[in-house]
Write an enzyme that holds these catalytic residues in place. Structure first.
Site, PDB file in Angstrom:
ATOM      1  N   ASP A   8      -2.050  -6.266   5.992  1.00 51.28           N
ATOM      2  CA  ASP A   8      -2.057  -5.142   4.871  1.00 51.28           C
ATOM      3  C   ASP A   8      -1.254  -3.847   5.422  1.00 51.28           C
ATOM      4  OD1 ASP A   8      -3.261  -3.597   2.844  1.00 51.28           O
ATOM      5  OD2 ASP A   8      -5.254  -4.151   3.307  1.00 51.28           O
ATOM      6  N   CYS A  48       0.067  -6.821   0.834  1.00 51.82           N
ATOM      7  CA  CYS A  48      -0.365  -6.404  -0.598  1.00 51.82           C
ATOM      8  C   CYS A  48       0.563  -5.398  -1.045  1.00 51.82           C
ATOM      9  CB  CYS A  48      -1.911  -5.843  -0.528  1.00 51.82           C
ATOM     10  SG  CYS A  48      -2.172  -4.511   0.708  1.00 51.82           S
TER      11      CYS A  48
END
Length: 90
Positions: A8, A48
């Site tokens: 992430d 992401c």
């Protein structure tokens, strides 16, 4: 091994003042080809977005193992479906 390697963004929007601290704390956790080699054959990489170079190398991010862009497209369609449902269009 693993079938999926996911990372992430280390510093999210609104946390910019923590950038230096987080970079120091996460040092050594970069996803790179050495890490991906420890995963199972056929393993994929996900992120992401937005992606920063200290999180994952270009070699992995733009590799055939990377499903980052299809992941982003799937997220877009999901958001559009939720919006359509909220507006009574679904």
């Amino acid at each position: 091994g693993s079938d999926v390697v996911v990372t992430d963004t280390w510093v999210s929007m609104g946390q910019e003042e923590e950038y230096a601290k987080r970079i120091e704390e996460f040092a050594g956790y970069e996803v790179n080809s050495s890490l991906m080699a420890k995963a199972n054959d056929g393993a994929v990489f996900l992120h992401c977005l937005p992606r920063h170079p200290e999180e994952v190398t270009d070699e992995v991010f733009y590799s055939e193992q990377s499903l980052v862009f299809p992941e982003a497209e799937n997220r877009m369609w999901t958001v559009m479906a939720v919006m359509a449902a909220q507006l009574g269009k679904a």
